[in-house]
Design a protein around this motif. Sequence first.
Motif, mmCIF file in Angstrom:
data_model
loop_
_atom_site.group_PDB
_atom_site.id
_atom_site.type_symbol
_atom_site.label_atom_id
_atom_site.label_comp_id
_atom_site.label_asym_id
_atom_site.label_seq_id
_atom_site.Cartn_x
_atom_site.Cartn_y
_atom_site.Cartn_z
ATOM 1 N N ILE A 71 0.839 -1.195 0.000
ATOM 2 C CA ILE A 71 0.000 0.000 0.000
ATOM 3 C C ILE A 71 0.877 1.250 0.000
ATOM 4 C CG2 ILE A 71 -1.852 1.238 1.181
ATOM 5 C CD1 ILE A 71 -2.623 -1.578 0.179
ATOM 6 N N ARG A 72 0.661 2.114 -1.009
ATOM 7 C CA ARG A 72 1.415 3.372 -1.108
ATOM 8 C C ARG A 72 0.423 4.508 -1.377
ATOM 9 N NH1 ARG A 72 6.282 4.059 0.638
ATOM 10 N NH2 ARG A 72 6.796 5.471 -1.065
ATOM 11 N N ILE A 73 -0.240 4.978 -0.328
ATOM 12 C CA ILE A 73 -1.212 6.066 -0.448
ATOM 13 C C ILE A 73 -0.553 7.338 0.076
ATOM 14 C CG2 ILE A 73 -3.510 6.888 0.150
ATOM 15 C CD1 ILE A 73 -4.277 4.006 0.787
ATOM 16 N N ASN A 74 -0.194 8.240 -0.827
ATOM 17 C CA ASN A 74 0.511 9.450 -0.419
ATOM 18 C C ASN A 74 -0.397 10.671 -0.304
ATOM 19 O OD1 ASN A 74 2.669 7.690 -1.987
ATOM 20 N ND2 ASN A 74 3.779 9.002 -0.570
ATOM 21 N N GLU A 75 -1.507 10.683 -1.055
ATOM 22 C CA GLU A 75 -2.388 11.836 -1.016
ATOM 23 C C GLU A 75 -3.216 11.833 0.269
ATOM 24 O OE1 GLU A 75 -2.323 10.225 -5.304
ATOM 25 O OE2 GLU A 75 -2.331 9.456 -3.269
ATOM 26 N N PRO A 76 -3.472 13.013 0.852
ATOM 27 C CA PRO A 76 -4.187 13.058 2.130
ATOM 28 C C PRO A 76 -5.688 13.230 2.022
ATOM 29 C CG PRO A 76 -3.263 15.218 1.648
ATOM 30 C CD PRO A 76 -2.871 14.316 0.503
ATOM 31 N N PHE A 87 -10.298 -0.563 -3.673
ATOM 32 C CA PHE A 87 -9.411 -1.628 -4.144
ATOM 33 C C PHE A 87 -9.004 -2.539 -2.989
ATOM 34 C CE2 PHE A 87 -9.010 1.195 -7.735
ATOM 35 C CZ PHE A 87 -8.812 0.336 -8.808
ATOM 36 N N MET A 88 -8.687 -1.944 -1.842
ATOM 37 C CA MET A 88 -8.267 -2.727 -0.692
ATOM 38 C C MET A 88 -9.373 -3.669 -0.227
ATOM 39 S SD MET A 88 -6.133 0.163 1.442
ATOM 40 C CE MET A 88 -5.651 -1.008 2.722
ATOM 41 N N GLU A 89 -10.606 -3.177 -0.223
ATOM 42 C CA GLU A 89 -11.735 -4.019 0.190
ATOM 43 C C GLU A 89 -11.912 -5.199 -0.767
ATOM 44 O OE1 GLU A 89 -14.671 -1.008 0.203
ATOM 45 O OE2 GLU A 89 -14.132 -0.242 2.194
ATOM 46 N N ALA A 90 -11.705 -4.935 -2.058
ATOM 47 C CA ALA A 90 -11.821 -6.014 -3.045
ATOM 48 C C ALA A 90 -10.702 -7.039 -2.870
ATOM 49 C CB ALA A 90 -11.781 -5.430 -4.457
ATOM 50 N N PHE A 91 -9.481 -6.573 -2.663
ATOM 51 C CA PHE A 91 -8.364 -7.498 -2.429
ATOM 52 C C PHE A 91 -8.588 -8.294 -1.151
ATOM 53 C CE2 PHE A 91 -5.656 -4.403 -5.000
ATOM 54 C CZ PHE A 91 -5.626 -5.223 -6.119
ATOM 55 N N ASN A 92 -9.180 -7.646 -0.169
ATOM 56 C CA ASN A 92 -9.446 -8.326 1.095
ATOM 57 C C ASN A 92 -10.441 -9.472 0.916
ATOM 58 O OD1 ASN A 92 -9.024 -8.414 4.016
ATOM 59 N ND2 ASN A 92 -11.165 -7.787 4.168
ATOM 60 N N LYS A 93 -11.428 -9.281 0.046
ATOM 61 C CA LYS A 93 -12.397 -10.348 -0.234
ATOM 62 C C LYS A 93 -11.709 -11.561 -0.853
ATOM 63 C CE LYS A 93 -16.433 -7.353 -0.832
ATOM 64 N NZ LYS A 93 -17.410 -6.799 -1.792
ATOM 65 N N MET A 98 -2.051 -7.724 2.575
ATOM 66 C CA MET A 98 -1.655 -6.342 2.287
ATOM 67 C C MET A 98 -0.818 -5.797 3.430
ATOM 68 S SD MET A 98 -5.261 -4.845 0.730
ATOM 69 C CE MET A 98 -6.289 -5.504 2.062
ATOM 70 N N THR A 99 -0.047 -4.774 3.144
ATOM 71 C CA THR A 99 0.819 -4.198 4.175
ATOM 72 C C THR A 99 0.058 -3.288 5.127
ATOM 73 O OG1 THR A 99 1.434 -2.409 2.664
ATOM 74 C CG2 THR A 99 2.886 -4.350 2.751
ATOM 75 N N ALA A 100 -1.218 -3.034 4.841
ATOM 76 C CA ALA A 100 -2.085 -2.269 5.751
ATOM 77 C C ALA A 100 -3.529 -2.664 5.472
ATOM 78 C CB ALA A 100 -1.905 -0.764 5.547
ATOM 79 N N SER A 101 -4.355 -2.596 6.486
ATOM 80 C CA SER A 101 -5.781 -2.879 6.335
ATOM 81 C C SER A 101 -6.528 -1.575 6.066
ATOM 82 C CB SER A 101 -6.325 -3.532 7.600
ATOM 83 O OG SER A 101 -6.221 -2.619 8.697
ATOM 84 N N THR A 102 -7.796 -1.684 5.645
ATOM 85 C CA THR A 102 -8.587 -0.478 5.426
ATOM 86 C C THR A 102 -8.779 0.301 6.728
ATOM 87 O OG1 THR A 102 -10.615 -1.779 5.663
ATOM 88 C CG2 THR A 102 -9.823 -1.380 3.425
ATOM 89 N N SER A 103 -8.932 -0.413 7.833
ATOM 90 C CA SER A 103 -9.083 0.279 9.123
ATOM 91 C C SER A 103 -7.799 0.999 9.500
ATOM 92 C CB SER A 103 -9.484 -0.709 10.219
ATOM 93 O OG SER A 103 -8.490 -1.698 10.415
ATOM 94 N N LEU A 266 -1.675 0.167 15.106
ATOM 95 C CA LEU A 266 -2.442 0.701 13.992
ATOM 96 C C LEU A 266 -2.651 -0.315 12.871
ATOM 97 C CD1 LEU A 266 -0.767 4.215 13.872
ATOM 98 C CD2 LEU A 266 -3.121 3.730 14.559
ATOM 99 N N GLY A 267 -2.054 -1.492 13.008
ATOM 100 C CA GLY A 267 -2.223 -2.526 11.994
ATOM 101 C C GLY A 267 -1.383 -2.310 10.751
ATOM 102 N N LEU A 268 -0.185 -1.737 10.916
ATOM 103 C CA LEU A 268 0.691 -1.418 9.798
ATOM 104 C C LEU A 268 1.912 -2.331 9.756
ATOM 105 C CD1 LEU A 268 0.737 2.473 10.146
ATOM 106 C CD2 LEU A 268 -0.641 1.134 8.550
ATOM 107 N N LEU A 269 2.245 -2.823 8.565
ATOM 108 C CA LEU A 269 3.489 -3.567 8.369
ATOM 109 C C LEU A 269 4.602 -2.653 7.864
ATOM 110 C CD1 LEU A 269 2.242 -6.935 6.811
ATOM 111 C CD2 LEU A 269 2.987 -6.491 9.155
ATOM 112 N N ILE A 270 4.234 -1.475 7.392
ATOM 113 C CA ILE A 270 5.197 -0.453 6.970
ATOM 114 C C ILE A 270 4.752 0.863 7.594
ATOM 115 C CG2 ILE A 270 6.228 0.791 5.023
ATOM 116 C CD1 ILE A 270 5.377 -1.613 3.247
#
Length: 323
Positions: A71-76, A87-93, A98-103, A266-270
């Motif tokens: 996950i590389r989300i740079n925009e705030p 996209f994350m929710e779809a991959f989760n299904k 992933m390196t981070a969850s939606t939460s 926070l549930g982060l791997l990075i």
Amino acid sequence: MAEVAILTGNDKDAIGENQRLKEELVALGVGVRFVDYNESVVLMDDTGMSQGVPVLTLGEKQNIKPDAVIIRINEPDFDTVTKAKRFMEAFNKLKVPMTASTSAVDSCKDKIATHDKLVAAGIPTPRTAMPTSTDAIEIAKVLEFVEPNPHRPVMIKNIFGTKGIGVARAGSRKSALPFVQLLVDAGVQILAQEYIETKRDGFYRDKRLLVVGATVVASMTRLSSTDFRTNLSLSESAGGISDAYGKPLRATARDKDLAVRTAQALGLLIAGIDILPRAKGGSYVDDVNLSPGFLIESVTNTNVAGAIALLGYQLASDSSSHS
């Protein structure tokens, strides 16, 4: 061949870093796919997603089913984060690691949510509150909670800010009140926070520790003589006007433990963890970045992209072996 997707946007500062990640992943023998949440949309497919996530990119439909996602989300901004989360929710299904969850994304892109999660986990942070009323008396109560001393500065932060943007320091609690009132009245979601004095020997300073997996892979001290914001993204070398720069840091075991516990809470791997000193000893966690930049590499001579790529490789290998 295992495949890793890099979920990213079109933030110009991230283009080179994402290319670095790709090179490191390819060197590990991993296939790489960029998924741009600003240029693509997840389709609702009645046939299900057994063949992968149905995605429309530039009018062309394809099914994406990677073995892992970085996950590389740079925009705030909220809209961009919402696109990425689809996209994350779809991959989760599809049970793609992933390196981070939606939460985790929700928590890290909202500074109040970050603060609440850290407090619940027992992570020390500066006193923080979110003013929501334009009433001067109510704002005064919030500011007094944050800073009991009326003569000390108060931090004001946009809750969606990043890279040091949207952060200001009011010279005193009294001078903060009309500033806060103006912003709340304009509909800006902000937080008021205790100001931690970090200036020593003519320099403002903090620590940035970068966590990958459950390990601190790089750490530096960030300094500036002109700006209390020590973000290297604001420095002249990065196209800004600040004189901020970094120095290699041998982080203490206590700070490393604090950084890893923060990422895990926070549930982060990075994660990039920003740490401030406490007056009575120990440290505060000031901020958390779920997509930390790679400027720390040149300061510490550490291959951060390689460490992240190795994590992606391990996630993909474990996933493909169980599929």
